[in-house]
Motif scaffolding. Structure first.
Motif, PDB file in Angstrom:
ATOM      1  N   GLY A 153      82.547 -13.513 -19.983  1.00 33.98           N
ATOM      2  CA  GLY A 153      83.598 -13.177 -19.033  1.00 33.98           C
ATOM      3  C   GLY A 153      83.637 -14.013 -17.781  1.00 33.98           C
ATOM      4  N   GLU A 154      82.705 -14.960 -17.637  1.00 36.48           N
ATOM      5  CA  GLU A 154      82.653 -15.806 -16.434  1.00 36.48           C
ATOM      6  C   GLU A 154      83.101 -17.220 -16.783  1.00 36.48           C
ATOM      7  OE1 GLU A 154      79.453 -17.271 -13.010  1.00 36.48           O
ATOM      8  OE2 GLU A 154      78.892 -15.737 -14.473  1.00 36.48           O
ATOM      9  N   ASN A 155      84.020 -17.761 -15.998  1.00 36.43           N
ATOM     10  CA  ASN A 155      84.563 -19.090 -16.260  1.00 36.43           C
ATOM     11  C   ASN A 155      83.692 -20.177 -15.645  1.00 36.43           C
ATOM     12  OD1 ASN A 155      86.943 -20.524 -17.450  1.00 36.43           O
ATOM     13  ND2 ASN A 155      87.077 -21.337 -15.363  1.00 36.43           N
ATOM     14  N   HIS A 156      83.452 -21.251 -16.409  1.00 28.38           N
ATOM     15  CA  HIS A 156      82.651 -22.376 -15.935  1.00 28.38           C
ATOM     16  C   HIS A 156      83.429 -23.671 -16.172  1.00 28.38           C
ATOM     17  CE1 HIS A 156      78.891 -20.014 -15.581  1.00 28.38           C
ATOM     18  NE2 HIS A 156      79.382 -19.343 -16.616  1.00 28.38           N
ATOM     19  N   VAL A 157      83.420 -24.545 -15.182  1.00 23.85           N
ATOM     20  CA  VAL A 157      84.125 -25.822 -15.275  1.00 23.85           C
ATOM     21  C   VAL A 157      83.158 -26.887 -15.771  1.00 23.85           C
ATOM     22  CG1 VAL A 157      85.474 -27.557 -14.046  1.00 23.85           C
ATOM     23  CG2 VAL A 157      85.659 -25.143 -13.398  1.00 23.85           C
ATOM     24  N   ASP A 158      83.542 -27.533 -16.860  1.00 20.13           N
ATOM     25  CA  ASP A 158      82.707 -28.539 -17.503  1.00 20.13           C
ATOM     26  C   ASP A 158      82.314 -29.645 -16.521  1.00 20.13           C
ATOM     27  OD1 ASP A 158      81.494 -30.328 -19.215  1.00 20.13           O
ATOM     28  OD2 ASP A 158      83.251 -30.698 -20.457  1.00 20.13           O
ATOM     29  N   GLY A 159      80.991 -29.828 -16.357  1.00 18.75           N
ATOM     30  CA  GLY A 159      80.495 -30.892 -15.498  1.00 18.75           C
ATOM     31  C   GLY A 159      80.479 -30.557 -14.020  1.00 18.75           C
ATOM     32  N   GLU A 160      81.061 -29.420 -13.643  1.00 18.46           N
ATOM     33  CA  GLU A 160      81.096 -29.025 -12.238  1.00 18.46           C
ATOM     34  C   GLU A 160      80.249 -27.779 -11.990  1.00 18.46           C
ATOM     35  OE1 GLU A 160      85.106 -28.679 -10.850  1.00 18.46           O
ATOM     36  OE2 GLU A 160      85.596 -30.786 -11.270  1.00 18.46           O
ATOM     37  N   THR A 161      80.433 -26.753 -12.809  1.00 17.25           N
ATOM     38  CA  THR A 161      79.660 -25.522 -12.609  1.00 17.25           C
ATOM     39  C   THR A 161      78.772 -25.196 -13.807  1.00 17.25           C
ATOM     40  OG1 THR A 161      81.466 -24.129 -13.457  1.00 17.25           O
ATOM     41  CG2 THR A 161      81.438 -24.586 -11.090  1.00 17.25           C
ATOM     42  N   ILE A 162      78.773 -26.060 -14.815  1.00 18.74           N
ATOM     43  CA  ILE A 162      77.857 -25.892 -15.937  1.00 18.74           C
ATOM     44  C   ILE A 162      77.522 -27.257 -16.518  1.00 18.74           C
ATOM     45  CG2 ILE A 162      79.642 -25.599 -17.728  1.00 18.74           C
ATOM     46  CD1 ILE A 162      77.734 -23.448 -18.977  1.00 18.74           C
ATOM     47  N   THR A 163      76.265 -27.457 -16.862  1.00 20.97           N
ATOM     48  CA  THR A 163      75.833 -28.716 -17.471  1.00 20.97           C
ATOM     49  C   THR A 163      75.770 -28.561 -18.983  1.00 20.97           C
ATOM     50  OG1 THR A 163      73.471 -28.167 -17.440  1.00 20.97           O
ATOM     51  CG2 THR A 163      74.409 -29.200 -15.444  1.00 20.97           C
ATOM     52  N   ARG A 164      75.603 -29.676 -19.653  1.00 22.70           N
ATOM     53  CA  ARG A 164      75.506 -29.646 -21.114  1.00 22.70           C
ATOM     54  C   ARG A 164      74.255 -28.898 -21.568  1.00 22.70           C
ATOM     55  NH1 ARG A 164      78.275 -35.325 -23.113  1.00 22.70           N
ATOM     56  NH2 ARG A 164      80.084 -35.102 -21.742  1.00 22.70           N
ATOM     57  N   GLN A 165      73.146 -29.140 -20.886  1.00 25.27           N
ATOM     58  CA  GLN A 165      71.921 -28.464 -21.277  1.00 25.27           C
ATOM     59  C   GLN A 165      72.026 -26.963 -21.035  1.00 25.27           C
ATOM     60  OE1 GLN A 165      69.113 -29.763 -22.913  1.00 25.27           O
ATOM     61  NE2 GLN A 165      68.801 -27.556 -23.123  1.00 25.27           N
ATOM     62  N   GLU A 166      72.687 -26.569 -19.976  1.00 23.09           N
ATOM     63  CA  GLU A 166      72.861 -25.138 -19.701  1.00 23.09           C
ATOM     64  C   GLU A 166      73.677 -24.459 -20.795  1.00 23.09           C
ATOM     65  OE1 GLU A 166      72.572 -25.119 -14.795  1.00 23.09           O
ATOM     66  OE2 GLU A 166      74.516 -25.397 -15.797  1.00 23.09           O
ATOM     67  N   LEU A 167      74.666 -25.177 -21.332  1.00 24.01           N
ATOM     68  CA  LEU A 167      75.455 -24.590 -22.417  1.00 24.01           C
ATOM     69  C   LEU A 167      74.605 -24.450 -23.678  1.00 24.01           C
ATOM     70  CD1 LEU A 167      77.646 -24.619 -24.893  1.00 24.01           C
ATOM     71  CD2 LEU A 167      78.281 -23.484 -22.759  1.00 24.01           C
ATOM     72  N   VAL A 168      73.758 -25.443 -23.969  1.00 23.89           N
ATOM     73  CA  VAL A 168      72.822 -25.335 -25.093  1.00 23.89           C
ATOM     74  C   VAL A 168      71.930 -24.106 -24.920  1.00 23.89           C
ATOM     75  CG1 VAL A 168      70.843 -26.402 -26.258  1.00 23.89           C
ATOM     76  CG2 VAL A 168      72.808 -27.804 -25.630  1.00 23.89           C
ATOM     77  N   ASP A 169      71.435 -23.914 -23.713  1.00 23.45           N
ATOM     78  CA  ASP A 169      70.572 -22.767 -23.428  1.00 23.45           C
ATOM     79  C   ASP A 169      71.302 -21.456 -23.676  1.00 23.45           C
ATOM     80  OD1 ASP A 169      68.623 -24.589 -22.695  1.00 23.45           O
ATOM     81  OD2 ASP A 169      68.990 -24.393 -20.537  1.00 23.45           O
ATOM     82  N   GLU A 170      72.575 -21.382 -23.303  1.00 20.05           N
ATOM     83  CA  GLU A 170      73.361 -20.167 -23.535  1.00 20.05           C
ATOM     84  C   GLU A 170      73.531 -19.908 -25.026  1.00 20.05           C
ATOM     85  OE1 GLU A 170      74.349 -17.896 -21.503  1.00 20.05           O
ATOM     86  OE2 GLU A 170      73.833 -18.859 -19.606  1.00 20.05           O
ATOM     87  N   LEU A 171      73.776 -20.963 -25.791  1.00 16.23           N
ATOM     88  CA  LEU A 171      73.920 -20.808 -27.244  1.00 16.23           C
ATOM     89  C   LEU A 171      72.614 -20.309 -27.855  1.00 16.23           C
ATOM     90  CD1 LEU A 171      75.988 -24.002 -28.113  1.00 16.23           C
ATOM     91  CD2 LEU A 171      76.762 -21.635 -28.358  1.00 16.23           C
ATOM     92  N   ARG A 172      71.495 -20.799 -27.355  1.00 20.03           N
ATOM     93  CA  ARG A 172      70.191 -20.370 -27.877  1.00 20.03           C
ATOM     94  C   ARG A 172      69.918 -18.894 -27.558  1.00 20.03           C
ATOM     95  NH1 ARG A 172      67.219 -26.072 -26.541  1.00 20.03           N
ATOM     96  NH2 ARG A 172      67.573 -27.017 -28.596  1.00 20.03           N
ATOM     97  N   LYS A 173      70.551 -18.382 -26.502  1.00 23.42           N
ATOM     98  CA  LYS A 173      70.436 -16.963 -26.177  1.00 23.42           C
ATOM     99  C   LYS A 173      71.364 -16.104 -27.034  1.00 23.42           C
ATOM    100  CE  LYS A 173      69.563 -17.921 -21.262  1.00 23.42           C
ATOM    101  NZ  LYS A 173      70.178 -17.798 -19.905  1.00 23.42           N
TER     102      LYS A 173
END
Length: 288
Positions: A35-55
């Motif tokens: 439910g939280e919006n993240h802007v690619d490269g501004e408020t979320i990094t690629r590694q952070e997205l990988v971490d979210e998928l792993r969760k």
């Protein structure tokens, strides 16, 4: 002649050095997580997205608002520059159509190209356009060059898990559950007007076999660039793919292996690998 400024979206696989060297302007796409919006490269990094998928958190995507395009185009065109916006395939996103709408709303000169690609395949065109613009080529010459590059590009995605495809509505939940039971792996190819399943297998061995078959297609058409854009895939497997894809005549190909953008991760899921090649000559229609 007016300066030509190059714009693309954040699905493009560009290194920070390439962006800086060629002064490429990036319009970011967004992902929504819990439910939280993240802007690619501004408020979320690629590694952070990988971490979210792993969760186990599967994001949703959203294209940039038309206002973001209008603002960018107006800023870049304020000094009389022409703008060339090269967008990801309309098969994957409505970003291209949003860019076209914005181009009609501004007073400056904006040309929008549907690259019919994404990730590093999109970057092949973006970098060529930036180099052409620096050399003083016209918009029409650059468009022709981008089309030539598209015809020499293949984009395959090795999908290790179906979870994101199911969540995104591209595969039914029943089909996803059944494929999970048998540990099915699929390979999809991005084509001109579709995203098609071109191979299925029960293990990663099927990926390697497919890559060896791909290599044979290039025995008479050298690969000049190879990208293995991925979603947290282990380096050993990436090296196996690289060695399987590149025929002997292509061992000196430019090679890049980096995390893909959060936008692509959202569709492909953990451990996916985009196998993206740029060949020396135009690929036969049946190979693209």
């Amino acid at each position: 002649m007016a300066e030509i400024k190059i714009v693309t979206d954040s699905s493009a696989q560009l290194t920070p050095e390439e962006i800086e060297e060629y002064n490429i302007h990036i319009i970011p796409l967004s992902v929504e997580i819990n439910g939280e919006n993240h802007v690619d490269g501004e408020t979320i990094t690629r590694q952070e997205l990988v971490d979210e998928l792993r969760k186990g958190n599967i994001p949703k995507t959203s294209q940039p608002p038309v206002g973001r395009f209008i603002e960018t185009f107006e800023q870049l065109g304020a000094d009389g520059s022409e703008i060339l916006a090269i967008m990801m395939s309309d098969v994957l996103s409505g970003t291209y159509h949003t860019a076209c709408s914005a181009a009609e709303m501004v007073k400056c000169s904006v040309t929008v190209i549907n690259s019919k690609e994404t990730d590093r395949a999109l970057s092949f065109q973006v970098l060529a356009a930036a180099k052409d613009a620096r050399e003083g080529r016209s918009i029409e010459e650059i468009k022709a060059h981008c089309l030539d590059i598209h015809k020499r590009t293949t984009t395959d995605v090795l999908v290790d898990s179906m979870d994101c495809l199911v969540a995104g509505g591209r595969v039914s939940r029943l089909a996803g559950a059944l494929t999970k039971l048998i540990n099915l792996k699929i390979i999809v190819r991005l084509r001109e007007d579709s995203l098609d399943v071109v191979n299925k297998g029960r293990s990663r061995k099927s990926f390697i076999k497919y890559c060896k078959d791909l290599s044979r297609f290039h025995e008479n058409n050298r690969i000049v660039e190879l990208s293995l854009s991925n979603v947290g895939t282990d380096e050993e497997f990436l090296e196996r793919i690289k060695n399987a894809v590149l025929p002997e005549n292509s061992r000196d190909a430019k090679y890049i292996a980096r995390l893909t953008s959060p936008i692509i991760m959202t569709h492909t899921g953990l451990n996916a690998v985009g196998v993206i090649t740029l060949a020396e000559k135009e690929e036969p229609e049946e190979n693209r």
